[in-house]
Design an enzyme around this catalytic site. Structure first.
Site, PDB file in Angstrom:
ATOM      1  N   GLU A  23      42.000 -73.916 -82.774  1.00 26.76           N
ATOM      2  CA  GLU A  23      41.202 -73.416 -81.653  1.00 26.76           C
ATOM      3  C   GLU A  23      41.588 -71.964 -81.435  1.00 26.76           C
ATOM      4  OE1 GLU A  23      38.810 -74.923 -80.305  1.00 26.76           O
ATOM      5  OE2 GLU A  23      39.102 -76.945 -81.066  1.00 26.76           O
ATOM      6  N   CYS A  36      39.983 -67.827 -73.579  1.00 22.68           N
ATOM      7  CA  CYS A  36      39.504 -67.652 -74.955  1.00 22.68           C
ATOM      8  C   CYS A  36      37.986 -67.658 -75.052  1.00 22.68           C
ATOM      9  CB  CYS A  36      40.099 -68.720 -75.872  1.00 22.68           C
ATOM     10  SG  CYS A  36      39.713 -70.414 -75.377  1.00 22.68           S
TER      11      CYS A  36
END
Length: 456
Positions: free
Chosen positions: A209, A243
């Site tokens: 990720e 993010c």
């Protein structure tokens, strides 16, 4: 205890079959939920210490989402664990197939510092549900949360089942030298490449990720005020250290001035005229990260914010106009409370331009036009995103969340997370009779014709 012994102890616990029964998994998920609820106030305090998050923001973005994931997984786990019966082709008659989800074994979860509680607990929940043992490695940049996680986990889970390893680069390197059955990493693309390289030595599967520069397109038909409100929320929550935060905005030239005005309004509405004096405004995680982000303020024209306080590690929510693609701020993920605004005139040309960029973790589009939506969503590749909102696509257990290309591989949340930490073992169950001879050697003539007809 040496790292290899920690891993081997977990491997022995897994091999004994302790983690496989449904009842055990449910009990462990219940224990995890109880610990999150028990330590609610301490978690809020740790997140305030590490990132200056308010209690409300801490619960909304970390604690609450963790509880939501655990509850969803517990509710559906029995169904997910069932052996699924599937059809077999006529050539296999009499036969049927089954797909059996089974745990990988010993899993390493390496979490980042920006959401230091959520991004430990959510993948841990999915790994437990799938029946794995787990080593959890929180980030050293969030020491208060890391220490609390170690305490919370250690109270209720035996270390041969789940253990927390604290520390920094040295501990990370030692962990990555070990052989795991699965590695789940959240962090930067640069470190993700290193994790994948280390995993390759043992042929260990990975979920990465990562991140990247997630664009936000404000099309000419968008509701300008609503778009600005939701972009300000998505960009500046957690001081921009998300993010999937909108990294930059591409706004149609006809509405740019009105849009910037609306951005400024919502910044003031959310944090006041002086955000650095607002007790609920978060901060950068460290001096290093503060200086990197503050160093991006020198290009373009600041139209909102731009104030910094190195002592408090804070940068006001900042809007920069007049940004060009060759500026430094457009060459790296910002990961801070700075939002560049670029204007465009042709959506088609903008989409064509973005096709040549690295695939981002997220993309956001604000529009009322079905044609614009269909074009952007069908022609651009990205991990996931929203139409007419930001961030909240990752706050649902009903869809997987993950990246593509440079922004990562694999996904989790809900059933997708259970599948990520499970190997789906396919088995064909074959009857003894009849045993049709056509497949056995001695080919040619009529037998070849039958084979061709069956397998055409």
């Amino acid at each position: 205890m040496p790292m290899n012994e920690i891993v081997e102890r977990q491997r022995e616990f897994f091999r004994a079959g302790n983690t496989r029964p449904y009842a055990y998994r449910q009990k462990m998920l219940q224990q995890l939920e109880k610990q999150v609820r028990k330590y609610d106030k301490e978690i809020q305090a740790a997140l305030h210490q590490d990132l200056h998050k308010s209690g409300g923001e801490a619960f909304m973005t970390e604690i609450g989402l963790s509880l939501s994931e655990i509850n969803h997984v517990r509710k559906h786990l029995k169904n997910w664990m069932r052996v699924k019966k599937v059809r077999a082709p006529l050539t296999h008659f009499p036969a049927y197939g089954t797909v059996r989800p089974e745990p990988y074994g010993v899993v390493l979860i390496m979490a980042p510092w920006n959401y230091p509680f959520l991004l430990n607990i959510e993948p841990l929940c999915d790994a437990i549900a799938a029946g794995n043992c787990c080593i959890l490695k929180p980030s050293a940049y969030a020491p208060a949360t890391s220490a609390l996680l170690k305490k919370m986990i250690g109270e209720v889970f035996p270390p041969e089942y789940i253990t927390v390893i604290e520390g920094g680069r040295e501990e990370n390197e030692l962990l990555l030298e070990q052989r795991f059955d699965y590695i789940f990493f959240t962090g930067s693309p640069g470190v993700g490449k290193l994790v994948m390289e280390k995993a390759a030595a043992h042929l260990t599967p990975v979920t990465l990720e990562l991140g990247g520069k997630s664009p936000c397109i404000v099309e000419r038909t968008a509701d300008i005020n609503q778009a600005a409100k939701r972009i300000v929320f998505g960009k500046f929550i957690n001081c921009g250290q998300t993010c999937v935060a909108p990294d930059y905005v591409l706004v149609h030239s006809e509405i740019k001035d009105e849009f910037i005005k609306a951005l400024r309004k919502w910044i003031t509405d959310f944090w006041g005229e002086h955000p650095l004096e607002n007790p609920d405004y978060p901060r950068m995680i460290s001096e290093k990260h503060f200086r990197r982000a503050a160093g991006l303020l020198g290009e373009g024209r600041i139209v909102a914010g731009g104030e910094t306080d190195e002592g408090k590690l804070q940068i006001t929510p900042t809007i920069i106009d007049g940004v060009k693609w060759n500026y430094r701020i457009m060459g790296e993920e910002i990961f801070g409370p700075i939002l560049p605004v670029l204007e465009y005139r042709s959506l088609t040309e903008t989409v064509d331009f973005l096709k040549n960029k690295e695939k981002p973790l997220a993309l956001y589009l604000f529009t009322r036009s079905r044609k614009a939506k269909d074009m952007v969503l069908s022609e651009l590749s990205f991990g996931g995103g929203c139409v007419n909102d930001t961030l909240i696509h990752l706050a649902t257990p009903y869809m997987g969340f993950g990246g593509v290309g440079n922004s990562g591989m694999g996904a989790y949340h809900g059933k997708t997370g259970f599948d990520t930490f499970s190997h789906r073992k396919s088995i064909l169950h074959r009857g003894l009779h009849p045993d049709i001879p056509v497949r056995y050697p001695g080919y040619g003539g009529t037998k070849d014709k039958i084979i061709r007809r069956l397998l055409r």
